[in-house]
Design a protein around this motif. Structure first.
Motif, PDB file in Angstrom:
ATOM      1  N   ASN A  68       2.449 -61.727  16.669  1.00  0.00           N
ATOM      2  CA  ASN A  68       1.875 -61.892  15.333  1.00  0.00           C
ATOM      3  C   ASN A  68       2.889 -62.524  14.381  1.00  0.00           C
ATOM      4  O   ASN A  68       2.628 -62.668  13.199  1.00  0.00           O
ATOM      5  CB  ASN A  68       1.345 -60.566  14.773  1.00  0.00           C
ATOM      6  CG  ASN A  68       2.441 -59.535  14.639  1.00  0.00           C
ATOM      7  OD1 ASN A  68       3.608 -59.824  14.953  1.00  0.00           O
ATOM      8  ND2 ASN A  68       2.084 -58.345  14.183  1.00  0.00           N
ATOM      9  N   THR A 100      -1.975 -52.883  19.526  1.00  0.00           N
ATOM     10  CA  THR A 100      -2.699 -53.031  18.245  1.00  0.00           C
ATOM     11  C   THR A 100      -1.979 -52.305  17.112  1.00  0.00           C
ATOM     12  O   THR A 100      -2.049 -52.726  15.959  1.00  0.00           O
ATOM     13  CB  THR A 100      -4.156 -52.534  18.355  1.00  0.00           C
ATOM     14  OG1 THR A 100      -4.139 -51.168  18.768  1.00  0.00           O
ATOM     15  CG2 THR A 100      -4.962 -53.344  19.340  1.00  0.00           C
ATOM     16  N   GLY A 103      -0.013 -54.468  15.279  1.00  0.00           N
ATOM     17  CA  GLY A 103      -0.762 -55.580  14.678  1.00  0.00           C
ATOM     18  C   GLY A 103      -0.787 -56.809  15.561  1.00  0.00           C
ATOM     19  O   GLY A 103      -0.885 -57.940  15.081  1.00  0.00           O
ATOM     20  N   LYS A 110      -8.122 -57.474  12.767  1.00  0.00           N
ATOM     21  CA  LYS A 110      -8.415 -56.524  11.671  1.00  0.00           C
ATOM     22  C   LYS A 110      -8.309 -57.166  10.301  1.00  0.00           C
ATOM     23  O   LYS A 110      -9.025 -56.809   9.384  1.00  0.00           O
ATOM     24  CB  LYS A 110      -7.370 -55.390  11.729  1.00  0.00           C
ATOM     25  CG  LYS A 110      -7.915 -54.103  12.266  1.00  0.00           C
ATOM     26  CD  LYS A 110      -6.997 -52.946  11.944  1.00  0.00           C
ATOM     27  CE  LYS A 110      -5.902 -52.804  12.973  1.00  0.00           C
ATOM     28  NZ  LYS A 110      -5.189 -51.522  12.909  1.00  0.00           N
ATOM     29  N   ASP A 111      -7.358 -58.072  10.165  1.00  0.00           N
ATOM     30  CA  ASP A 111      -7.059 -58.628   8.845  1.00  0.00           C
ATOM     31  C   ASP A 111      -7.208 -60.151   8.912  1.00  0.00           C
ATOM     32  O   ASP A 111      -6.299 -60.859   9.342  1.00  0.00           O
ATOM     33  CB  ASP A 111      -5.615 -58.234   8.474  1.00  0.00           C
ATOM     34  CG  ASP A 111      -5.205 -58.795   7.127  1.00  0.00           C
ATOM     35  OD1 ASP A 111      -5.926 -59.663   6.583  1.00  0.00           O
ATOM     36  OD2 ASP A 111      -4.135 -58.379   6.637  1.00  0.00           O
ATOM     37  N   LEU A 112      -8.378 -60.616   8.483  1.00  0.00           N
ATOM     38  CA  LEU A 112      -8.681 -62.045   8.642  1.00  0.00           C
ATOM     39  C   LEU A 112      -7.775 -62.945   7.813  1.00  0.00           C
ATOM     40  O   LEU A 112      -7.493 -64.070   8.210  1.00  0.00           O
ATOM     41  CB  LEU A 112     -10.141 -62.323   8.264  1.00  0.00           C
ATOM     42  CG  LEU A 112     -11.182 -61.938   9.306  1.00  0.00           C
ATOM     43  CD1 LEU A 112     -12.500 -62.647   9.053  1.00  0.00           C
ATOM     44  CD2 LEU A 112     -10.700 -62.263  10.712  1.00  0.00           C
ATOM     45  N   HIS A 113      -7.303 -62.431   6.650  1.00  0.00           N
ATOM     46  CA  HIS A 113      -6.414 -63.278   5.830  1.00  0.00           C
ATOM     47  C   HIS A 113      -5.097 -63.496   6.546  1.00  0.00           C
ATOM     48  O   HIS A 113      -4.586 -64.612   6.633  1.00  0.00           O
ATOM     49  CB  HIS A 113      -6.188 -62.648   4.447  1.00  0.00           C
ATOM     50  CG  HIS A 113      -7.455 -62.608   3.649  1.00  0.00           C
ATOM     51  ND1 HIS A 113      -8.068 -63.757   3.202  1.00  0.00           N
ATOM     52  CD2 HIS A 113      -8.235 -61.577   3.254  1.00  0.00           C
ATOM     53  CE1 HIS A 113      -9.183 -63.427   2.563  1.00  0.00           C
ATOM     54  NE2 HIS A 113      -9.300 -62.108   2.579  1.00  0.00           N
ATOM     55  N   ALA A 114      -4.549 -62.395   7.072  1.00  0.00           N
ATOM     56  CA  ALA A 114      -3.280 -62.507   7.802  1.00  0.00           C
ATOM     57  C   ALA A 114      -3.474 -63.372   9.055  1.00  0.00           C
ATOM     58  O   ALA A 114      -2.624 -64.200   9.392  1.00  0.00           O
ATOM     59  CB  ALA A 114      -2.772 -61.123   8.184  1.00  0.00           C
ATOM     60  N   ARG A 117      -3.548 -66.990   8.061  1.00  0.00           N
ATOM     61  CA  ARG A 117      -2.195 -67.503   7.750  1.00  0.00           C
ATOM     62  C   ARG A 117      -1.433 -67.807   9.039  1.00  0.00           C
ATOM     63  O   ARG A 117      -0.768 -68.831   9.162  1.00  0.00           O
ATOM     64  CB  ARG A 117      -1.408 -66.455   6.929  1.00  0.00           C
ATOM     65  CG  ARG A 117      -1.675 -66.528   5.425  1.00  0.00           C
ATOM     66  CD  ARG A 117      -0.590 -65.800   4.636  1.00  0.00           C
ATOM     67  NE  ARG A 117      -0.407 -64.422   5.061  1.00  0.00           N
ATOM     68  CZ  ARG A 117      -1.155 -63.400   4.654  1.00  0.00           C
ATOM     69  NH1 ARG A 117      -2.153 -63.599   3.800  1.00  0.00           N
ATOM     70  NH2 ARG A 117      -0.920 -62.176   5.083  1.00  0.00           N
ATOM     71  N   TYR A 138     -12.824 -56.172  15.727  1.00  0.00           N
ATOM     72  CA  TYR A 138     -11.945 -55.014  15.894  1.00  0.00           C
ATOM     73  C   TYR A 138     -12.780 -53.732  15.966  1.00  0.00           C
ATOM     74  O   TYR A 138     -12.875 -53.112  17.010  1.00  0.00           O
ATOM     75  CB  TYR A 138     -10.910 -54.946  14.769  1.00  0.00           C
ATOM     76  CG  TYR A 138      -9.907 -53.844  15.016  1.00  0.00           C
ATOM     77  CD1 TYR A 138      -8.882 -54.022  15.939  1.00  0.00           C
ATOM     78  CD2 TYR A 138     -10.029 -52.612  14.384  1.00  0.00           C
ATOM     79  CE1 TYR A 138      -7.988 -52.996  16.227  1.00  0.00           C
ATOM     80  CE2 TYR A 138      -9.136 -51.579  14.661  1.00  0.00           C
ATOM     81  CZ  TYR A 138      -8.126 -51.779  15.577  1.00  0.00           C
ATOM     82  OH  TYR A 138      -7.252 -50.764  15.865  1.00  0.00           O
ATOM     83  N   GLU A 143     -18.268 -58.016  12.560  1.00  0.00           N
ATOM     84  CA  GLU A 143     -17.150 -58.871  12.122  1.00  0.00           C
ATOM     85  C   GLU A 143     -17.200 -60.245  12.784  1.00  0.00           C
ATOM     86  O   GLU A 143     -16.438 -61.143  12.419  1.00  0.00           O
ATOM     87  CB  GLU A 143     -15.807 -58.210  12.503  1.00  0.00           C
ATOM     88  CG  GLU A 143     -15.588 -56.845  11.889  1.00  0.00           C
ATOM     89  CD  GLU A 143     -14.583 -56.021  12.714  1.00  0.00           C
ATOM     90  OE1 GLU A 143     -13.686 -56.583  13.357  1.00  0.00           O
ATOM     91  OE2 GLU A 143     -14.724 -54.778  12.716  1.00  0.00           O
TER      92      GLU A 143
END
Ligand SMILES: Cc1cc2nc3c(=O)[nH]c(=O)nc-3n(C[C@H](O)[C@H](O)[C@H](O)COP(=O)(O)O)c2cc1C
Length: 325
Positions: A68, A100, A103, A110-114, A117, A138, A143
């Motif tokens: 990640n 997981t 991350g 889980k975190d689409l913004h991250a 990026r 997730y 989702e």
């Protein structure tokens, strides 16, 4: 039909891939189990051997990265490009809690913004084309629509979709309709993955989704190494195939690995292969208890000599009472 061997960490290492390729040719690619790069790109000697082009000679093997951290991913992709690989696969699907929690793998869904990026950076700077291997979400398949909208923005050469959520792990059935949704919308080919364990499963899949770009097979091939051959119209697995595959693998591990590691690995291999057999329970017990090489050699030889091939071979979890290794 394009058929791939999906990565199975702890099983489909370089030796396994080479032996499988030699004995059951025809699969288009073998996705390698993930490597998880750190800042220094330091790996164990076994990990290095596993991804080295020399150890994968003659096998169309694609390395997979679990990361990640975009810098670690990019450094690793560069190293793989320099080693001669032409594609790298990004693991966005591993559901293991230890992965997981950091991350990584399916934890990145889980975190689409991250995630956006990360993908923006790696797709902008990667030395190699990045194919994707993902789950369908997730927590929930709700989702999926947003994930699909995200993935289609990137120039991936292809996407292997295992349409279960991370939460589902391997429970229930894959949400196959999501595969059709993805295939209809993605500008790149989408490869289906999940629970195709037999010719009957394959025919069932094709009757619902007649023109898939391709399928990635995991546990079905681990139980029945001739599954790809059979799906391509060739002969089904024979007992002779299975025991020859076992013997060749065993011989290669003994040649390359320390003895103490070989029996453990072969237990892992047999965990799957015995599902293709109808084995007398005492022989399974003897195999399970073997710890030394000679003990294992005798137990495996007897097992193949005195077992029959099953009628309907398929991966089953958990294995029927008394029949697992
Ligand atoms: C023991 C095991 C190890 C796995 N290791 C990996 C891995 O390293 N990378 C990956 O992307 N998927 C991994 N997977 C997931 C498989 O590649 C595949 O997506 C999953 O098993 C569903 O396909 P199947 O139903 O054909 O087995 C693993 C699965 C299992 C059971």
């Amino acid at each position: 039909m394009i058929l791939y061997y999906a990565p199975l960490e702890g099983l489909t290492d370089a030796i396994y891939r080479r032996v499988h390729r030699e004995m059951f040719p025809g699969l288009t690619k073998y996705f390698m189990p993930f490597v998880s790069p750190s800042r220094a790109l330091s790996f164990t000697s076994r990990q290095l051997a596993d991804i080295s082009p020399a150890e994968n000679a003659g096998v169309p093997a694609v390395p997979q990265i679990l990361a990640n951290n975009a810098d670690y991913f990019l450094d690793m992709a560069r190293a793989l490009r320099d080693a001669g690989y032409a594609e790298v696969n990004l693991n966005l699907g591993c559901p293991s809690g230890t992965v997981t929690a950091k991350g990584k793998g399916a934890g990145m869904l889980k975190d689409l913004h991250a995630l956006a990026r990360f993908l923006d950076r790696v797709f902008a700077h990667s030395a190699l084309p990045i194919s994707l291997k993902t789950r369908a979400g997730y927590e929930s398949v709700d989702e999926f629509a947003a994930l699909l909208d995200l993935f289609v923005r990137y120039p991936a050469p292809e996407w292997i979709l295992h349409p279960r959520t991370c939460r589902e792990n391997y429970r229930g059935s894959p949400h196959r309709a999501l595969y059709a949704e993805a295939a209809a919308k993605a500008p790149f080919p989408v490869v289906y993955n999940g629970d195709v364990f037999s010719k009957a499963d394959y025919d069932g899949f094709l009757s619902a989704f007649p023109e898939p770009y391709g399928l990635a097979l995991g546990r079905g091939l681990a139980v029945n190494p001739a599954l790809g051959r059979e799906l391509m119209g060739g002969p089904p697995l024979t007992l002779q195939d299975l025991s020859a595959f076992h013997d060749r693998l065993y011989y290669e591990y003994l040649k390359h690995w320390p003895e103490h590691a070989v029996v453990g690995r072969m237990h892992g291999v047999m965990h799957y292969l015995v599902q293709a057999l109808s084995c007398p329970p005492p022989l399974l017990r003897a195999l399970r208890r073997s710890t030394a090489v000679q003990e294992y050699t005798d137990a495996a030889a007897r097992l193949f000599r005195e077992s029959a091939l099953r009628e309907n071979i398929r991966f089953t979890f958990p294995p029927p009472e008394g029949e697992g290794l």
